[in-house]
Scaffold this motif. Structure first.
Motif, PDB file in Angstrom:
ATOM      1  N   LYS A  58       0.812  -1.216   0.000  1.00  0.00           N
ATOM      2  CA  LYS A  58       0.000   0.000   0.000  1.00  0.00           C
ATOM      3  C   LYS A  58       0.846   1.267   0.000  1.00  0.00           C
ATOM      4  O   LYS A  58       0.377   2.347  -0.380  1.00  0.00           O
ATOM      5  N   THR A 115      -8.436  -6.533   4.067  1.00  0.00           N
ATOM      6  CA  THR A 115      -8.991  -5.767   5.180  1.00  0.00           C
ATOM      7  C   THR A 115      -7.902  -5.202   6.080  1.00  0.00           C
ATOM      8  O   THR A 115      -8.152  -4.273   6.850  1.00  0.00           O
ATOM      9  N   ILE A 175      -5.478  -3.591   4.952  1.00  0.00           N
ATOM     10  CA  ILE A 175      -5.184  -2.295   4.321  1.00  0.00           C
ATOM     11  C   ILE A 175      -6.391  -1.381   4.419  1.00  0.00           C
ATOM     12  O   ILE A 175      -6.278  -0.208   4.760  1.00  0.00           O
ATOM     13  N   SER A 176      -7.558  -1.930   4.109  1.00  0.00           N
ATOM     14  CA  SER A 176      -8.810  -1.171   4.181  1.00  0.00           C
ATOM     15  C   SER A 176      -9.830  -2.024   4.926  1.00  0.00           C
ATOM     16  O   SER A 176     -10.238  -3.086   4.435  1.00  0.00           O
ATOM     17  N   SER A 177     -10.226  -1.586   6.105  1.00  0.00           N
ATOM     18  CA  SER A 177     -11.079  -2.408   6.974  1.00  0.00           C
ATOM     19  C   SER A 177     -12.427  -2.740   6.338  1.00  0.00           C
ATOM     20  O   SER A 177     -13.047  -3.741   6.685  1.00  0.00           O
ATOM     21  N   THR A 178     -12.879  -1.912   5.405  1.00  0.00           N
ATOM     22  CA  THR A 178     -14.181  -2.148   4.767  1.00  0.00           C
ATOM     23  C   THR A 178     -14.037  -2.814   3.400  1.00  0.00           C
ATOM     24  O   THR A 178     -15.008  -2.900   2.655  1.00  0.00           O
ATOM     25  N   ASP A 179     -12.856  -3.283   3.095  1.00  0.00           N
ATOM     26  CA  ASP A 179     -12.614  -3.861   1.776  1.00  0.00           C
ATOM     27  C   ASP A 179     -13.481  -5.094   1.552  1.00  0.00           C
ATOM     28  O   ASP A 179     -13.715  -5.884   2.476  1.00  0.00           O
ATOM     29  N   TRP A 238     -10.247  -2.677  -2.938  1.00  0.00           N
ATOM     30  CA  TRP A 238      -9.156  -1.714  -2.752  1.00  0.00           C
ATOM     31  C   TRP A 238      -8.127  -1.858  -3.865  1.00  0.00           C
ATOM     32  O   TRP A 238      -7.669  -0.870  -4.433  1.00  0.00           O
ATOM     33  N   THR A 295      -7.658   1.124  -6.579  1.00  0.00           N
ATOM     34  CA  THR A 295      -6.354   1.769  -6.453  1.00  0.00           C
ATOM     35  C   THR A 295      -5.526   1.622  -7.718  1.00  0.00           C
ATOM     36  O   THR A 295      -4.708   2.486  -8.044  1.00  0.00           O
TER      37      THR A 295
END
Length: 640
Positions: A177, A512, A514-518, A590, A594
């Motif tokens: 990330k 998740t 990296i992004s908790s809502t992924d 993500w 991205t």
């Protein structure tokens, strides 16, 4: 005769009685008729329900459909219980496979699955749950019948089937990330263009002892000296000329450069904001004439000529530079003076600033090669329209005390300039015939890059491939493209809202950490913001229209263990035919967003002022060692 009963404890021998493990329900014997149903001998596995030469059914997926006929002498409707085993090397049944209940998603009772009831003589079938079977593996299966009251005494005979192997297995590292943004400028190599064309310049006088076809443009005869002047511009990519344009007459100190990559480059090239127009020799000759005929004596003068242009992505003013390095000047000319005119054609669109020269434009004296001359001029687009194309033209006129003027004009069509206020409200100009190269951020989003590489490399459309000469064509926002098509409408054809959650491969891995809502997302290639997208209608200029994303190659990205990801083809369906027009992949949202998102809009399309239908390439430098020609596309990236 009934086979041995089984208490249900432990794993029974393979020949246990079906009724001892009543997966289809308890045996009641309450029916008026008491004939037991019977499995048929028509065991099949598929799709496509075809056998190989050894009689093994070949399934083109792992969620296989198994089927067999069933009959009941009483005419009762019946169902079939399906049991699957792994096989030994010789093909005999080995270990029972624990199957999953397709309705609940939980382990099925007794490890078997049961079909719906069918009429006597009908064909009963089940489709096994994804994940129960492995790819490229041989299994055996059998059935037993149940009519709601009685079980078949014995199991049917065995039938073997083989699941297909993977068509795609690309091994990838973890997404980073914090990976730095890709320096897109570093991937923009000079693009060769045609050498400039020469234009006739008045006065045009029939040359004496010179051919107009050779590019000569001649002036009037000087009656006092008997010399007719002629001039021309000759493309010259010799090392001597390039060295002269780099180091000037002294050959020791570098001349000032407007475009740093022009040095020692042969021919004419452009980038998105820079141009190196040729290397040339400008020739000025004096043909000695007596009694109307050439004497054979010719006075020669020549200069190495180099032209550089530098545009700006955030300004309507741009600069060009002309370098003149004398190569030879006949002393009989006494002196030669050059007059240079820089024109930005279509005066209503473009204005010219003053020239500035470092070095005189007159060469005279015993050492006429003593200096070079470097001139600059600024041009400014008037920015009255949303977009205009501009052409630069240059004219050199040479004259001496003993010879009249002769002039040559040239223009590089391949270096046409486009200025706009569409890609950004701030005006800027580009060499729009340059095709830029987009490089995705592999370190940050490996699966998305792998997906795009796979589709570009394997499909006949080769979207974005420079090697195949198949550029992508940019589709900007609806307000900025000719058909008024919202690129998101293309996405909805290939990747409808919610597709990944409902239909995408369930093994697609979210990041998740990296992004908790992924959560799972749908990635398509060619990109939705291109005319190459499978979702772009042919009626609007689309090049590869399909009905739905189901027509695309199906893949997914999964983490098999920490530090190791794979891009796989979706084994739940048939293997790709590799004649498809698009690719669709289930992967982390993500990673998907991205991989393009702001990186493309700010770092590429806006950076290079891309407009509607502008072509561009997509390059994958990390995949240079991968071979997409194999039946199974398998590669580890980066190269181990």
């Amino acid at each position: 005769m009934a086979t041995a009963a089984d208490s249900g404890d432990g794993t029974p021998d393979w020949d246990y009685a079906p009724s001892s493990r009543p997966a289809a329900g308890p045996e009641t014997r309450t029916l008026a008729n008491n004939n037991r149903p019977v499995s048929g001998k028509n065991l099949e596995a598929g799709p496509p329900f075809t056998k190989d030469s050894a009689g093994v059914w070949q399934a083109n997926r792992t969620n296989v459909t198994l089927r067999n006929t069933v009959t009941d002498a009483d005419g009762d409707a019946s169902n079939l219980t399906f049991q699957v085993y792994t096989t030994n090397a010789e093909g005999t049944p080995k270990d029972q496979v624990q199957l999953t209940d397709p309705d609940t998603g939980k382990p099925a009772a007794y490890g078997v699955v049961v079909s719906d009831f069918v009429t006597s003589g009908g064909r009963a079938s089940v489709t096994l749950r994804y994940g129960d079977l492995k790819a490229n593996t041989t299994y055996a299966f059998r059935t037993s019948a149940f009519d709601g009251g009685l079980y078949e005494t014995n199991w049917s005979s065995w039938a073997k089937f083989h699941t297909r192997g993977r068509a795609v297995n690309i091994t990838l590292p973890e997404p980073n990330k914090d990976a730095a943004a890709v320096n897109q400028d570093a991937h923009q190599n000079p693009q060769k263009i045609a050498q400039p064309s020469m234009a006739v310049v008045a006065p045009t006088v029939p040359p004496v002892a010179r051919s107009a076809e050779e590019g000569w443009n001649c002036g009037t005869l000087n009656k006092r000296t008997g010399i007719q002047p002629c001039s021309r511009l000759v493309p010259d990519n010799s090392k001597a000329t390039r060295d002269a344009l780099t180091n000037g007459t002294k050959g020791t100190a570098a001349l000032p450069s407007l475009v740093d990559w022009c040095a020692n480059l042969l021919d004419s090239h452009i980038k998105r904001y820079e141009a190196c127009i040729g290397s040339f020799t400008y020739e000025y000759q004096g043909i000695v004439v007596k009694d109307g005929k050439p004497t054979g004596e010719i006075l020669d003068a020549s200069w190495a000529v180099g032209q550089e242009v530098k545009l700006a992505g955030n300004s309507s003013t741009f600069t060009q530079q002309l370098t003149l390095v004398p190569v030879s000047i006949d002393p009989k000319f006494v002196s030669v003076t050059l007059n240079v005119e820089f024109d930005c054609l279509l005066a209503d669109r473009c204005s010219n600033g003053p020239q500035s020269w470092d070095g005189a434009l007159e060469w005279v004296g015993a050492d006429p090669l003593s200096h070079s001359a470097v001139g600059k001029i600024d041009h400014t687009w008037n920015a009255q329209n949303n977009a205009d194309t501009l052409d630069l033209s240059t004219k050199i006129t040479a004259y001496s005390p003993v010879a009249n003027p002769a002039a040559t004009r040239w223009q590089a069509d391949g270096a046409q300039i486009r200025c706009d206020k569409i890609s950004s409200t701030t005006p800027g100009c580009t060499f729009h015939k340059y095709i830029p190269t987009w490089v995705m951020n592999f370190a940050k989003t490996p699966p998305a890059v792998a997906h795009a590489w796979l589709i570009q490399s394997k499909l006949p459309t080769h979207p974005g491939s420079k090697a195949a000469n198949k550029p992508l064509f940019y589709l900007p926002a609806a307000s900025k493209n000719a058909p008024g098509r919202d690129p998101d409408d293309n996405r909805k054809v290939i990747c409808p809202d919610g597709w990944a959650a409902t239909y995408g491969n369930p093994d697609a891995t979210a990041v998740t950490e990296i992004s908790s809502t992924d959560k799972a997302s749908c990635d398509e290639f060619a990109y939705a913001s291109t005319y190459n997208s499978g979702g772009m209608p042919t009626s609007m200029g689309g090049m590869n229209e399909v009905d739905t994303g189901n027509d695309c190659v199906q893949t997914y990205a999964t983490r098999v263990k920490q530090g190791e990801w794979h891009l796989y083809d979706d084994i739940r369906g048939a293997a790709p035919k590799w004649t498809e027009k698009c690719g669709r992949s289930a992967m982390s949202g993500w990673i998907n967003s991205t991989s393009m998102g702001g990186a493309f809009s700010s770092g590429f399309s806006t950076k290079y002022r891309m407009l509607d239908k502008d072509p561009y390439w997509v390059a994958f430098p990390q995949f240079a060692h991968c071979d997409a020609s194999k039946v199974t596309v398998a590669c580890t990236v980066p190269k181990p």
